[in-house]
Design a protein around this motif. Sequence first.
Motif, mmCIF file in Angstrom:
data_model
loop_
_atom_site.group_PDB
_atom_site.id
_atom_site.type_symbol
_atom_site.label_atom_id
_atom_site.label_comp_id
_atom_site.label_asym_id
_atom_site.label_seq_id
_atom_site.Cartn_x
_atom_site.Cartn_y
_atom_site.Cartn_z
ATOM 1 N N ASP A 1 2.497 0.348 -2.196
ATOM 2 C CA ASP A 1 2.825 0.549 -3.610
ATOM 3 C C ASP A 1 2.148 1.796 -4.157
ATOM 4 O O ASP A 1 2.762 2.542 -4.930
ATOM 5 C CB ASP A 1 2.386 -0.679 -4.416
ATOM 6 N N THR B 1 10.288 13.605 -2.821
ATOM 7 C CA THR B 1 10.983 12.475 -3.436
ATOM 8 C C THR B 1 12.324 12.293 -2.754
ATOM 9 O O THR B 1 13.106 13.261 -2.638
ATOM 10 C CB THR B 1 11.190 12.704 -4.946
ATOM 11 N N ASP C 1 9.195 6.667 -9.970
ATOM 12 C CA ASP C 1 7.963 6.844 -9.200
ATOM 13 C C ASP C 1 7.202 8.066 -9.728
ATOM 14 O O ASP C 1 7.809 9.030 -10.209
ATOM 15 C CB ASP C 1 8.281 7.051 -7.720
ATOM 16 N N ARG D 1 8.853 2.535 -2.548
ATOM 17 C CA ARG D 1 8.519 3.782 -3.241
ATOM 18 C C ARG D 1 9.205 4.950 -2.541
ATOM 19 O O ARG D 1 9.066 5.136 -1.329
ATOM 20 C CB ARG D 1 6.997 3.962 -3.251
ATOM 21 N N ASP E 1 8.716 8.193 -3.484
ATOM 22 C CA ASP E 1 7.835 9.365 -3.459
ATOM 23 C C ASP E 1 6.929 9.303 -2.233
ATOM 24 O O ASP E 1 6.445 8.234 -1.863
ATOM 25 C CB ASP E 1 6.982 9.410 -4.725
ATOM 26 N N SER F 1 -0.090 8.686 -5.793
ATOM 27 C CA SER F 1 1.345 8.420 -5.788
ATOM 28 C C SER F 1 1.532 6.922 -5.959
ATOM 29 O O SER F 1 0.944 6.123 -5.223
ATOM 30 C CB SER F 1 1.996 8.893 -4.479
ATOM 31 N N ARG G 1 4.375 3.564 -7.148
ATOM 32 C CA ARG G 1 5.750 3.112 -7.340
ATOM 33 C C ARG G 1 6.044 2.976 -8.830
ATOM 34 O O ARG G 1 5.211 2.510 -9.604
ATOM 35 C CB ARG G 1 5.930 1.769 -6.627
#
Length: 454
Positions: A180, A233, A445, A210, A212, A197, A199
């Motif tokens: 996550d 992404t 994200d 996620r 990203d 980073s 979610r």
Amino acid sequence: MKQQGTGRGHEDDWWRRLYGDGGGAGGGAAGDTGASDAPDTLDDRVASALRALAATGRAAPAPGDAPERPERPERPERPERPERPERPERPERPERPDPATGKPPGRTAPPPPPAFPTPPAPIPLQATGPGSRPATPRRPVPPPRGAPADPPPSAPPPDGPEPGPLPAADPAALDELVPDTALDGARYGSLTLRAASRRGDLARHRGDIRRDALLTVRFGSGRHALLLVAVATGPPAGAGAARAARDACAWIGGAVGRSCTRLAEDLRTDQRDALRSGLQRLTDRSYGTLRARAEERGLPPERYPAALRCLLLPADPECRTRVFFGVGPGGLLRLRDGAWQDLEPTAPDHLPRRAAPADPGEPPPAAAGRRTDGTRAPGEPFLFRTAFARPGDMLLLCSAGLAEPLRQDPAFAARLAAEWSLPRPPGLTDFLTAAQLRVEGHPKDRTAVAVWES
């Protein structure tokens, strides 16, 4: 009823005859108690008694019978007792089974047991000890009238950035799973790096993975070390979006690592044209590999691109040049003196903040034209920019999930500027807390990479 005195007189007369003088009918006078000359044997006494009874007119008792007892006076009559209420009749008992057959009357014999009897239901186990009493089930409380209904699956939850269900997993492809949240950081010379980073709210609500991806890596050592930070992404609603983003980060990282010596030298000698052409060539090769991988997986190549944005940071404290390059949407901003400056090569004109002035020796932002060899998605130019770092600056590289609210919500941008303008860079957890501040209408994200200069 006889009088008590009459009965008593007969008894006295009988005893006088029995024990009087002569022992016969001519017994002695009344009240004589002298000795008798008659023989005193048992037979004589019995005969004397019989004679006395015959003289009084009474029947002689049969041998062995006891003499008649005197009558007792009658007792006064008792008052009549009230009648007792009748008891209810008892129900008839069922007939006992016939001992010959063993079957109860009026009932059929039970069916024979099955060949394999069904095992009894297991008894539920109960905990014992303190606090083990089962809780009373609560009745569900109906929502009040006018309360909002549960949000539809396409809307993010309104109650905070808490993770929802886990994404579905394939036992044969567990390497496709993505956590996550990812968090990283480092410090080299005059720069401090923070990267996170997470979610988005919508993906958390749906249980999606996620999209990203984040890569922070160092090549070389000492003053010749080169840091690379990549943010990618995956395409929205595309199969393998997360895999495409991770592949883009991995392939650009491998290409930069194999050319790190030449790139570090171009940075120290400020060879910007050589850097632009070299990094564009590496990016095109990475996108070519992505398209080939899409064909291997049976996916249309146009559905397998990924936005890719990178920062090259030399570890040499005497080199203050920072290089940005990449493809696709996102953000490149600088926080200087408490205000945001947009350094995006294709910066829009509607930014609610002042544009970044060019530093001495810093070229204006530029975007290279689209190549015709099909190595990048149509309409996605190669982006390149160099920036000169000054003490106190903060350079921010982010995905579209954070760049959009920064550009569209002045209150959110001001809050982040206040959080990240402190004299010292924040810790990892404080950086993550600020980076995941929720903004209504922006559930994507988020990936943020910040570099503080000292």
